[in-house]
Design a protein around this motif. Structure first.
Motif, short mmCIF file in Angstrom:
data_model
loop_
_atom_site.label_atom_id
_atom_site.label_comp_id
_atom_site.label_asym_id
_atom_site.label_seq_id
_atom_site.Cartn_x
_atom_site.Cartn_y
_atom_site.Cartn_z
N ARG A 139 0.84 -1.19 0.00
CA ARG A 139 0.00 0.00 0.00
C ARG A 139 0.88 1.24 0.00
NH1 ARG A 139 -2.79 -1.20 3.89
NH2 ARG A 139 -4.65 -1.88 2.79
N GLN A 149 -3.95 6.86 -3.54
CA GLN A 149 -3.53 5.58 -2.97
C GLN A 149 -3.28 4.56 -4.08
OE1 GLN A 149 -6.16 2.64 -0.73
NE2 GLN A 149 -5.10 3.60 0.99
N THR A 151 -2.77 0.31 -4.09
CA THR A 151 -2.75 -0.93 -3.30
C THR A 151 -2.56 -2.12 -4.23
OG1 THR A 151 -5.14 -1.22 -3.37
CG2 THR A 151 -4.25 0.01 -1.52
#
Length: 884
Positions: A139, A149, A151
């Motif tokens: 992550r 983000q 991931t």
């Protein structure tokens, strides 16, 4: 005779496998003629052309729509599951690149789509696995401008999901196939929406990248440098798949049953040194009895749980002492009747210990644990390839433990060594040999006693009511696994296990309670000397086939299991007088030994055949159908008196899973179990097996964007054909007893935020007698609390000078329990609090575990009025380990 029986089964299995293999393989050949072994990128379920390697990139702009080709004449093969062993992030002049490291990048399939502001790629034939074999999650929060983000996580048992989330737009992602590194996701930084031209589509943007072989230095956006913060860590608490429930690698979300998996990370974080410290994390599971300090038995949903190791039964015949954690990778708890795949088992469910397997990459770990009560335990865990082509790999686990106890005179010493070899004979055939040896020395200890006021005697919990005997236990297990893949849709696993175990009591085994407690003070005891020897031979075959009937997908499992078990024993006893439980004198006055020893032998033969079909009716609707037929024969003799027991049983299972949205699974199931009953009735007939019948409904959820997994279950289990005293002749029994357990259990595990992990549970269990002619109907089952709950959480700093420093803490609650079926007494409830401190730096790890932090006095198990097991007081243990 044994070899003759095994040979018959081998021939029968081979014939069945050959017939099925011929049919399925014929279909596979037609499919594989058209197969292509390339990386495919699928956009909206349409195949587009290969991702070019870096050396083949052309400098031109081509939209994703222009790359679409017609898939009508193509058939995508079902490839093997590719292991991605690391994820790295490197800054580039355009943003950053995320690398999924694997040497089989050209075998991956990539399915791309968008959802909101996220670019999502699913890789349906891959798994994230560290060199140690553990799963992990990558992550990165706010790594570059315009991206909130990134991931990379295991979505299910055979799918990796890559998610890149933009602040306002779907990010621009470029894809590479690097022969040296794996698959590269190049993510470009973006400017806010106000500075962008209006977009007419939210499809993922896949562009031909500029040619480059090395990542460049990070560039600035305006005058501000790009800040790159990356966290890659082991996703230790959340497990997405398991093999116990179906004997196939099936995502837990697709299984119509409550199954909880305790991975190695939880074991290490809690500093667990026994199985009872691990399974307390699972709802509805509580420690039952230690059989006089020999083993560890557990209740699940009110009934005794049957224990297995890699799918092989761990019972009276195969183990005589406590399971060691040195070579255990994870523990899987399947709740509810489970005879459909595992044969004879109580209706509670099963606890399956999954052992560590060889790794292809070098892995070396050395650790040492020390604590109060003179506890010392060094361990080693080595693994790697033995040949340059990585076709032969090994794993070696070993541990030595020397420990005192809070119990007077109760000292233990044990040693375990467990080597494993795995030989990849060909790409489709693998042979694994697994051996373990345990030597354990410990005295018999039956705990404390209950007085006539129906309370546990008010004496120090350290007091041993007997003498520290000299008990030796030895166990050897040898298992061979042969895995062969006829095609991508047809595989066979054959496994053979031999075990040898023994128990020997040589001197001063003063722990057998021979009589009542006189005047609430004097306990009659006896002394016994003797030995027992056990052997088991078990042969299993599982054939798995995958095929379609129209649009419906099937995964069919056909299995055979043959087992033979032997037991012989001989012991003599003598009177040892009494012991004053309030003022003990350990200078016993012994009587004479019995003139003749008690001797006996036992041979049990069982055979089972089972069939299971996992049916995918729709993408979100799955059905599991199965059944197993078992035969059982027990030929025993005690002091020259023979007894024979015959039984057979059919055990079905029906389960359904409906997923209204990808994150939610609703399920319902009906299952049955059986347990053979030894002996004969007054008429001379064999008893029918005990039968368990279970109904269950539940919901499984993926929370916090898949970082947390939870299961909520409602169940009703009935156990029938229980032996009770025959009113016509008290020396015989009849089968009119019935017990029922109803309740709710809830489990949740995973990662709330980066570095913050949690595993928690709650269970309400109403287990009672529903039919009996000895005990009152409505009485609670012994040692089954109404309420149990657990919470364990850890947090580790992810950045800064203190990165790697972590803390952990938890509380484990067990409600009051009835001490016997007569409900004549109960043991009180308790809440135990544990805590921990950790520090990890590179390949060094140090931990301190504080167990029973507030020094609570409690009783963790009870078998009857003369066997109440106290829990350990405040304990401190420290562990240091190196990985190199």
């Amino acid at each position: 005779m044994v070899l003759k029986q095994i040979l018959k089964i081998v021939l029968f299995t081979s014939s069945v496998c050959l017939c099925v293999a011929t049919s399925v393989t014929a279909t596979e050949v037609n499919k594989q003629v058209q197969a292509k072994s390339v990386i495919s990128v699928l956009l909206n379920n349409r195949t587009i052309k290969e991702i070019p390697r870096l050396s083949e990139v052309e400098r031109k702009t081509t939209s994703a729509q222009q790359l679409v080709q017609s898939p009508a004449s193509q058939t995508v093969p079902v490839p093997e599951i590719v292991q991605v062993t690391a994820v790295k992030a490197n800054p580039t002049s355009k943003g950053l690149e995320v690398i999924l490291q694997t040497n089989k990048g050209q075998q991956l399939q990539l399915l791309n789509r968008s959802s909101g502001n996220s670019f999502i790629t699913d890789i349906p034939n891959a798994q994230l696995r560290l060199p140690s074999g553990d799963a992990f999650t990558f992550r990165s929060d706010k790594p570059i401008v315009g991206v909130t983000q990134i991931t990379v996580t295991n979505f299910d048992a055979q799918t990796i999901r890559v998610t890149v989330t933009g602040e306002t737009l779907v990010p621009v992602v470029e894809l590479f196939d690097s022969p040296d590194e794996g698959v590269i996701f190049s993510v470009a930084s973006t400017t806010p929406r106000a500075q962008q031209q209006p977009q007419t589509t939210q499809q993922p943007q896949i562009q031909q990248p500029e040619a480059q072989t090395q990542p460049s230095q990070p560039s600035a956006s305006g005058d501000e440098p790009i800040e790159l913060v990356v966290t890659g860590e082991q996703d230790g608490y959340r497990v997405t798949d398991g093999s116990t429930a179906t004997k196939t690698d099936t995502p837990l979300r697709d299984i119509p049953a409550s199954i909880q998996v305790i991975p190695r990370q939880v074991i290490e974080d809690q500093g667990a040194t026994s199985i009872r410290e691990v399974v307390r994390n699972v709802s509805g599971v509580n420690f039952s009895t230690a059989s006089g300090n020999r083993s560890e038995d557990f209740n699940v949903r009110g009934f005794t749980a049957t224990q297995f190791r890699n799918g092989f039964r761990e019972d009276f015949y195969s183990t005589r002492t406590q399971t060691d954690l040195a070579n255990i990778e994870r523990i899987e708890v399947l709740k509810g009747p489970a005879s459909v795949l595992f044969g004879q088992a109580d209706p509670a469910g099963i606890i399956n210990f999954v052992t560590k397997q060889p790794l292809l990459n070098p892995y070396y770990n050395v650790s040492f644990t020390a604590g109060n009560y003179s506890f010392y335990r060094p361990t080693i865990d080595f693994s790697g390839s033995l040949t340059a082509d990585k076709k032969l790999a090994y794993r070696l686990n070993a541990a030595y433990e020397s420990a005192g106890s809070f119990r007077d005179f109760v000292d233990t010493e044990r040693f375990i060594i467990a080597p494993t070899l795995a030989w990849q004979i060909s790409p489709d055939t693998k042979l694994t040999a697994e051996v373990s040896y345990i030597h354990d020395s410990r005295p018999i200890d039956r705990g404390l006693v209950v007085l006539s006021n129906n309370r546990v005697a008010d004496i120090p919990i350290s007091r041993l009511l007997g003498a520290a005997g000299d008990g030796d236990f030895a166990e050897t297990r040898t298992t061979l696994y042969l895995d062969h893949r006829f095609s991508s849709n047809l595989s066979l696993r054959s496994a053979f296990r031999y075990t040898s175990s023994s128990e020997e009591q040589r001197k001063n085994n003063v722990a057998t309670f021979a009589g009542p407690l006189e005047d609430d003070r004097f306990l009659s005891i006896g002394d016994a000397r003797g030995a027992q020897h056990f052997e088991t031979y078990t042969f299993q075959n599982d054939l798995t086939a995958k095929f379609n009937t129209g649009s419906i997908q099937h995964t069919v499992l056909f299995g055979l299991e043959f087992a033979r078990q032997f037991d012989s024993y001989s012991y003599i006893g003598r009177d040892a007088g009494t012991i004053n439980i309030f003022n003990p004198d350990y200078n016993f006055t012994f009587g004479a030994f019995d003139p003749l020893p008690n001797q006996g032998k036992d041979q049990v033969t069982s055979f089972g055949v089972y069939l299971q079909d996992q049916i995918t009716l729709l993408d979100n609707l799955k059905l599991v159908l199965g059944g197993r037929f078992d035969t059982y024969n027990d030929d025993s003799a005690s002091n020259g008196q023979p007894t024979e027991t015959d039984a057979d049983a059919f055990s079905p299972r029906v389960g359904i899973v409906y997923q209204p949205i990808p994150e939610i699974s609703l399920y319902a199931s009906y299952t049955r179990s059986f347990t053979p009953v030894s002996g004969r009735s007054l008429s001379g007939d064999s008893f029918d097996p005990q039968r368990g019948t279970g109904y269950e409904v539940g919901v499984k959820g993926e929370l916090a964007n898949g970082r947390l997994s939870s299961t909520l279950a409602f169940y009703d289990i009935t156990l029938s054909n229980i032996l009770t005293t025959d009113p016509a002749n008290p020396d015989f029994s009849i089968q009119v007893g019935e017990q029922r357990s109803r309740g709710i259990d809830f489990d949740i595990a995973g990662e709330i935020l980066p570095g913050w992990k949690i595993i928690a549970s709650y269970a309400y269990t109403d287990a009672k007698i529903t039919e009996d002619n000895t005990f009152a109907v409505g009485n609670r089952l012994n040692n089954v609390p109404y309420n149990t709950a657990s919470l364990w959480t850890t947090y580790s700093l992810q950045n800064g000078s203190l990165k790697g420093l972590g803390i952990g803490g938890g509380v484990f609650f067990v409600d009051a329990r009835a001490g016997d079926l007569d409900n004549s007494f109960e043991v009180s409830s308790y809440a135990r609090v544990d805590a921990a401190l950790y520090y990890t730096a590179d390949k060094f790890r140090a931990a301190i575990n504080f167990k029973n932090l507030f020094d609570t006095t409690y009783y963790e198990g009870v078998q009857n009025r003369f066997q109440v097991y106290p829990g350990a007081p405040f304990t401190v243990q420290g562990t240091i380990s190196w990985q190199f």
